[in-house]
Design an enzyme around this catalytic site. Structure first.
Site: not given
Length: 252
Positions: A164, A168, A199
């Site tokens: 990941y 990025k 969130t």
């Protein structure tokens, strides 16, 4: 967050603009979508999993006098975004707030995981930029916001999210390349690197751990990230272009 009425739209900054928010039905993407709608943009919101959640956001914006369409489209690989490009039409503002993460050590990261992380976090925003940037250049106006992972303003190592994080890091380079190709055309392409944001996707355990790691001991409301996005998008000139901007309370 209140939206202005249609009658007020002529006086606000994005009244003649169309904004596409990929991953706009929840989390940071939802906060950004509501903020841009509040500025008068005609919204196109992509949701990936929940029709109900997507419809709630679309209904909220339209009920408050905004203009919004929603598209539910699960994304398993980069090419899955192509039907959305076809249906959305021309856009002036692109925000990609979608980017799944998988936590695995390198020894446990199999080829399928490498492909997912690279396709969805790097290739997908790259496809969107390749499609929309030439048309923004033709019109002489455009705003793009992509999202990086934590500490995306510099190269870092991560114990359990190497695939990941590598993808990025590539997004940061993508933003720099796009800025070089659009400089002087009133187009900006910038990357937001958020810290620990509160969130609905966090589990109670995630929330507790991230609160402990946060410099201020609490999570960042997504609306604060959306304010930074609004500042970049609503700027009269694209003076901030190719920037990697941290919104992380000084995570370091």
């Amino acid at each position: 967050m209140g939206l202005l009425t249609r009658a007020d739209a002529r006086s606000i900054r994005l009244a003649d603009k169309v904004a596409l928010v990929v991953g706009g039905s929840g989390g940071i993407g939802r906060a950004v979508a509501l903020t841009l709608a509040d500025e008068g943009a005609r919204m196109i919101i992509h949701g990936g999993r929940s029709q109900e959640r997507l419809e709630r956001v679309v209904r909220y914006i339209n009920h408050r006098g905004g203009r919004c369409r929603g598209f539910l489209l699960p994304l398993a690989e980069a090419d899955d975004i192509l039907p959305l490009i076809d249906q959305a039409g021309e856009v002036d503002i692109l925000v990609v707030a979608f980017g799944p993460v998988e936590y695995r050590p390198l020894a446990g990261t199999d080829p399928a995981s490498w492909r997912r992380m690279t396709e969805l976090n790097l290739v997908l925003p790259g496809l969107l930029l390749s499609h929309y940037l030439p048309k923004m250049i033709e019109r002489g106006w455009g705003r793009v916001i992509l999202f990086g992972g934590p500490r995306a303003d510099r190269l870092c190592g991560f114990r359990e999210s190497a695939a990941y994080s590598a993808a990025k890091a590539g997004v940061a380079s993508l933003v720099k390349s796009a800025a070089l190709q659009t400089g002087g055309r009133n187009i900006s392409v910038n990357l937001i690197s958020p810290g620990y944001v509160d969130t609905e996707y966090l589990t109670p355990q995630d929330r507790h751990q991230q609160q402990q790691r946060s410099p201020r001991g609490r999570l960042i409301p997504p609306e604060r990230v959306a304010r930074v996005v609004r500042h970049l998008i609503c700027a009269d000139e694209a003076d901030v272009n190719g920037a990697v901007i941290t919104v992380d309370q000084g995570l370091g």
